[in-house]
Design an enzyme around this catalytic site. Structure first.
Site, PDB file in Angstrom:
ATOM      1  N   ILE A  10     -45.913 -57.240  79.256  1.00 23.91           N
ATOM      2  CA  ILE A  10     -45.631 -58.504  80.370  1.00 23.91           C
ATOM      3  C   ILE A  10     -44.865 -59.503  79.747  1.00 23.91           C
ATOM      4  O   ILE A  10     -44.259 -60.257  80.412  1.00 23.91           O
ATOM      5  CB  ILE A  10     -46.565 -58.493  81.272  1.00 23.91           C
ATOM      6  CG1 ILE A  10     -46.344 -59.171  82.376  1.00 23.91           C
ATOM      7  CG2 ILE A  10     -47.806 -59.392  80.421  1.00 23.91           C
ATOM      8  CD1 ILE A  10     -47.392 -58.672  83.627  1.00 23.91           C
ATOM      9  N   ASN A  23     -60.122 -64.649  83.375  1.00 27.17           N
ATOM     10  CA  ASN A  23     -61.366 -64.899  83.717  1.00 27.17           C
ATOM     11  C   ASN A  23     -61.446 -66.173  84.320  1.00 27.17           C
ATOM     12  O   ASN A  23     -60.605 -66.800  84.452  1.00 27.17           O
ATOM     13  CB  ASN A  23     -62.309 -64.626  82.457  1.00 27.17           C
ATOM     14  CG  ASN A  23     -62.194 -65.768  81.576  1.00 27.17           C
ATOM     15  OD1 ASN A  23     -62.073 -67.054  81.692  1.00 27.17           O
ATOM     16  ND2 ASN A  23     -61.631 -65.261  80.138  1.00 27.17           N
ATOM     17  N   GLY A  31     -57.056 -58.938  75.838  1.00 27.09           N
ATOM     18  CA  GLY A  31     -56.366 -58.165  76.420  1.00 27.09           C
ATOM     19  C   GLY A  31     -54.976 -58.950  77.023  1.00 27.09           C
ATOM     20  O   GLY A  31     -54.309 -59.730  76.118  1.00 27.09           O
ATOM     21  N   VAL A  32     -54.343 -58.689  78.360  1.00 23.34           N
ATOM     22  CA  VAL A  32     -53.057 -59.452  78.357  1.00 23.34           C
ATOM     23  C   VAL A  32     -53.356 -60.890  78.847  1.00 23.34           C
ATOM     24  O   VAL A  32     -52.480 -61.763  78.290  1.00 23.34           O
ATOM     25  CB  VAL A  32     -52.759 -58.674  80.001  1.00 23.34           C
ATOM     26  CG1 VAL A  32     -53.758 -59.296  81.227  1.00 23.34           C
ATOM     27  CG2 VAL A  32     -51.206 -59.080  80.339  1.00 23.34           C
ATOM     28  N   ASP A  33     -54.631 -61.488  78.953  1.00 19.77           N
ATOM     29  CA  ASP A  33     -54.921 -62.757  78.958  1.00 19.77           C
ATOM     30  C   ASP A  33     -54.514 -63.496  77.670  1.00 19.77           C
ATOM     31  O   ASP A  33     -53.842 -64.505  77.505  1.00 19.77           O
ATOM     32  CB  ASP A  33     -56.332 -63.175  79.428  1.00 19.77           C
ATOM     33  CG  ASP A  33     -56.602 -64.602  79.821  1.00 19.77           C
ATOM     34  OD1 ASP A  33     -57.715 -64.849  79.871  1.00 19.77           O
ATOM     35  OD2 ASP A  33     -55.777 -65.437  79.932  1.00 19.77           O
ATOM     36  N   VAL A 119     -60.542 -54.562  80.360  1.00 18.66           N
ATOM     37  CA  VAL A 119     -62.079 -55.108  79.952  1.00 18.66           C
ATOM     38  C   VAL A 119     -63.077 -54.781  81.236  1.00 18.66           C
ATOM     39  O   VAL A 119     -64.235 -54.591  81.340  1.00 18.66           O
ATOM     40  CB  VAL A 119     -62.033 -56.512  79.578  1.00 18.66           C
ATOM     41  CG1 VAL A 119     -63.210 -57.081  79.353  1.00 18.66           C
ATOM     42  CG2 VAL A 119     -61.217 -56.353  77.979  1.00 18.66           C
TER      43      VAL A 119
END
Ligand code: APR
Length: 324
Positions: A10, A23, A31-33, A119
């Protein structure tokens, strides 16, 4: 209006906004964060610090900084606790709130990761259903032109509803030519389905009675016959307004096969009508094409749901239908 399922990272996408599965602190993570923060650079975290966090199911927007995307919409998905703690409603809210912010900002393209499906442990096939249904419902009621990408990072994770896949696979097995032969005449005007059994309809049912009608003319006639509006039809066909205007204004428009199939599903055509529409554009369904067999399964079973079809097409690494 299209909703497109794609495989990509992405952070590479050049769209108006990418959505971050964050979060509640909005101060980054894995992860994507983590990927988005790494790609955007430190200024993203600086701006996130000013937002005072985000509730689960809510969303907040920042600039995209070093990303190709102009904006990042941060949303916080629910952690999966078995499904009885309002997870589905909260996950739906993530998509709706993010899309609402994009609409308020007049954005025309937005890309989502599979929120909570990493997650946070949301079962992938259920998270996929929530994502597709939430986005499709929003686009159905949205007047603005918006293209939405659902970005699958790894095919290994991708799961579709098991019963749906079983149905499609059983159908594909039944259609292989040991019990029926499909012979397509070379004339280009007639597709003849010569079954070894007597279950086929007479040829005239396959050849639409308006032989000299173009694809555009048949499409517009079918829209009228079905009592649909143009908007209803192209939205359900996963086609955007600009392309539909091009088709409507060109009597000899030649669509891609995936576009013609999108309209066949939107119009809830029978298999015979679908083949007649395809033929107008010079295409035919083929038993040796997995993607065609998937579409045939859905049409034969009266499941004219383009997003469900695309979920299965994506699972089988086949081209999704609609225009993009
Ligand atoms: N591009 C697209 N999708 C990605 C990418 C990427 N670069 N990286 C991971 N994904 C996918 C994962 O494969 C998964 O399908 O995003 C989906 C969501 O996974 P997570 O990033 O783990 O997000 P989520 O399950 O919502 O958990 C959020 O994880 O990273 C932390 O700070 C985050 O605490 C928050 C939690």
């Amino acid at each position: 209006m299209p909703l497109l399922i794609i495989q990509d990272d992405i952070t590479r996408l050049e769209v108006d906004a990418i959505v971050n599965a964050a979060n509640s602190s909005l101060l980054g993570g894995g992860g994507v964060d983590g990927a988005i923060h790494r790609a955007a650079g430190p200024k993203l975290l600086e701006e996130c610090r000013t937002l005072n966090g985000c509730d689960t199911g809510d969303a907040k927007i920042t600039s995209g900084y070093d990303l190709k995307a102009k904006y990042v919409i941060h949303t916080v998905g629910p952690v999966w606790h078995g499904g009885s703690m309002g997870e589905k409603e909260l996950l739906t809210s993530c998509y709706v709130r993010s899309l609402s912010i994009a609409k308020e900002r007049g954005l025309s393209s937005i890309a989502f990761p599979m929120i909570s499906a990493g997650v946070y442990g949301y079962p992938f096939d259920q998270a996929l259903d929530v994502a597709v249904d939430s986005i499709a419902n929003f686009l159905d009621s949205c007047e603005d032109d918006m293209t939405v990408y659902l970005v699958i990072f790894s095919r290994r994770d991708y799961r579709v509803d098991g019963s749906l896949m079983t149905g499609v696979l059983d159908y594909m097995k039944s259609r292989y030519p040991d019990n029926r032969e499909r012979v397509m005449l070379a004339t280009g005007f007639k597709a003849m389905n010569m079954c070894l059994e007597s279950d086929s309809a007479p040829v005239e049912d396959y050849v639409d009675s308006r032989i000299d009608e173009s694809f555009t003319q048949m499409l517009l006639r079918k829209i009228d016959e079905k009592g649909m509006t143009d908007v209803e039809c192209y939205k359900k066909a996963n086609v955007d307004r600009k392309l539909f205007s091009k088709i409507r204004s060109n009597v000899n428009y030649h669509p891609r096969k995936r576009t013609a199939l999108g309209f066949a599903v939107a119009l809830k055509l029978s298999l015979e009508e679908t083949e007649a529409l395809l033929m107008k554009a010079g295409y035919a369904l083929s038993d040796s094409n997995k993607g065609d067999l998937v579409v045939e399964y859905f049409i034969t079973n009266g499941i004219w749901d383009i997003n469900k079809i695309n979920e299965v097409l994506f699972a089988m690494d086949q081209e999704i239908i609609g225009e993009y």
